[in-house]
Design an enzyme around this catalytic site. Structure first.
Site, short mmCIF file in Angstrom:
data_model
loop_
_atom_site.label_atom_id
_atom_site.label_comp_id
_atom_site.label_asym_id
_atom_site.label_seq_id
_atom_site.Cartn_x
_atom_site.Cartn_y
_atom_site.Cartn_z
CG HIS A 1 45.60 27.67 31.42
ND1 HIS A 1 46.06 28.70 30.64
CD2 HIS A 1 44.97 26.81 30.59
CE1 HIS A 1 45.71 28.50 29.39
NE2 HIS A 1 45.05 27.35 29.32
CG ASP B 1 50.59 32.14 34.88
OD1 ASP B 1 50.91 30.94 34.97
OD2 ASP B 1 49.74 32.56 34.08
#
Length: 429
Positions: free
Chosen positions: A142, A178
């Site tokens: 992540h 991200d």
């Protein structure tokens, strides 16, 4: 269309600097969908290939803003004819985005070799957290882990860093990894490779890894570190909260103000309006920075955030309120620019950046999975797509936390693999 870049109706790629560019997005979560959204905001005709299964995010499609300015078809890549239907789309596309773990797209029959064989000018974008090769390439992950390993999370100091610079770093949502280190670098890579493909007729693979992009964001700080002008610790440097005049302070009502009075003339204005007094430590008297920080904090604690906003309004003191997302929607400056717009009852960012001749636009609401199959089959000339279409799927509640770049796949977990086909080899020097 107004300054906000909002326009009603429109087809898949009408308007914007990327009008006419066709994009195939293999459904995923995290930075890949955001990159495809950005391309759609700028006018590209983005077709999202959704899976028969509902999204693991469990969000109603109308609220999934990463799917705005897209059209959706549903294809089961594990079904006998599924890969062929995707390849029929690929044959008519300029760009492709996938975010599976390394090797998964190849096993599904839609890897770089298969796609480039159908369309040699295709730019094949691969969005992962760890990249297509390296010891961690096959592992799930992540944003938080990618930025931690890249040396970026360790730069983010909490508000209390001055008191405890060795304390844990703050968590900046998933914006640094991200979206900044992942999505934006993928889009830059896709557009650069598209420029090359249109000049030469030769497509290629873009390996966009969050760890690479996040590390690249630190270029200037790496130079300062090498020059001895940056300490390899958080909360003790000029731009990470270590300086008392580049920090965040609480007001009397619990609101916060961000102070960025770096240049001498701006600091002088800040000190005057804050009424620090003639006996306050000098801006660059580093030995007395703790004393200066305490004095600034004491002054801010005497009034509410709104009261201090009134003091600094119209000045060059570089003091601004720290706003929540909903508060930002109503900020005078952002409202005047149309930075946030409301469409179908949902407040969201308008397309960015802005173009004088070919502005981006919000042409379509978030796509409902499978709702555009017939339209895309007609517009792209892919009759096999309509022949193998599946019913639209509805979202369900997620079983757990959604994955991030490189962690989602529509088949069995990927095992350790070597570099994917047509992926650039690792550096040898």
């Amino acid at each position: 269309m107004g300054e906000s870049g909002v326009r009603g109706g429109g087809g898949g790629g009408a308007g914007g600097p990327l009008a006419g560019v066709r994009v195939v997005e293999l459904a995923g979560i995290g930075p890949g969908p955001f990159a495809a959204m950005l391309l759609g905001d700028l006018g590209a005709d983005v077709v999202r290939v959704d899976r028969p299964e509902p999204s693991p995010l469990g969000i109603e499609p109308v609220y999934d803003l990463a799917n705005r300015n897209k059209r959706s078809v549903v294809v089961d890549l594990k079904a006998p004819g599924g890969p062929g239907r995707v390849l029929d789309l690929v044959a008519r596309a300029d760009l492709l985005i996938e975010g599976y773990r390394p090797g998964v797209a190849e096993r599904l029959g839609v890897g770089p070799d298969a796609c480039l064989a159908r369309n040699p000018a295709l730019v094949y974008g691969r969005m992962t957290g760890w990249g297509q090769y390296g010891p961690l390439a096959a592992r799930a992950g992540h944003d938080l882990g990618y930025t931690a390993v890249a040396g970026v999370l360790g730069l983010v100091a909490p508000t209390a860093a001055a008191a405890d610079p060795d304390g844990p770093p703050a968590v900046p949502a998933n914006l640094l990894g991200d979206y900044a280190g992942g999505s934006l670098y993928l889009v830059v890579g896709l557009l650069a490779a598209l420029h090359h493909a249109r000049a030469t007729g030769a497509g290629q693979v873009v390996d966009a890894a969050v760890v690479d992009g996040a590390a690249h964001l630190t270029a200037v700080l790496q130079g300062l570190l090498a020059a001895g002008r940056w300490q390899d610790r958080r909360g003790v440097n000029l731009l990470d909260g270590g300086a008392p005049f580049y920090a965040v302070y609480p007001a009397a009502d619990g609101g916060h103000l961000a102070v960025g009075a770096l240049e001498p003339q701006f600091y002088a204005e800040f000190a005057r309006l804050l009424e620090l007094g003639p006996d306050a430590p000098g801006q660059w008297d580093t030995d007395r920075w703790p004393e200066l920080r305490a004095r600034i904090a004491a002054r801010f604690a005497t009034r509410t955030r709104a009261a201090w906003e009134a003091v600094f309004v119209g000045s060059d003191a570089c003091v601004e309120p720290v706003l929540t997302m909903r508060q930002a929607h109503a900020h005078e400056h952002l409202a005047s620019r149309g930075t946030y717009v409301e469409v179908d009852g949902i407040t969201q960012p308008a397309p960015a950046p802005r173009f004088s001749a070919t502005p981006g636009a919000l042409r379509r609401p978030p796509a409902r999975p499978g709702a555009d199959t017939a339209e895309v089959a007609r517009d792209w000339g892919v009759p096999s797509l309509a022949a193998g279409s599946a019913e639209p799927v509805e979202p369900v509640e997620p079983a757990g936390s959604a994955g991030s770049a490189g962690s989602a796949e529509p088949t069995a977990p990927a095992g350790p693999t070597g570099p994917a086909a047509r992926t650039p080899a690792p550096p040898t020097a």
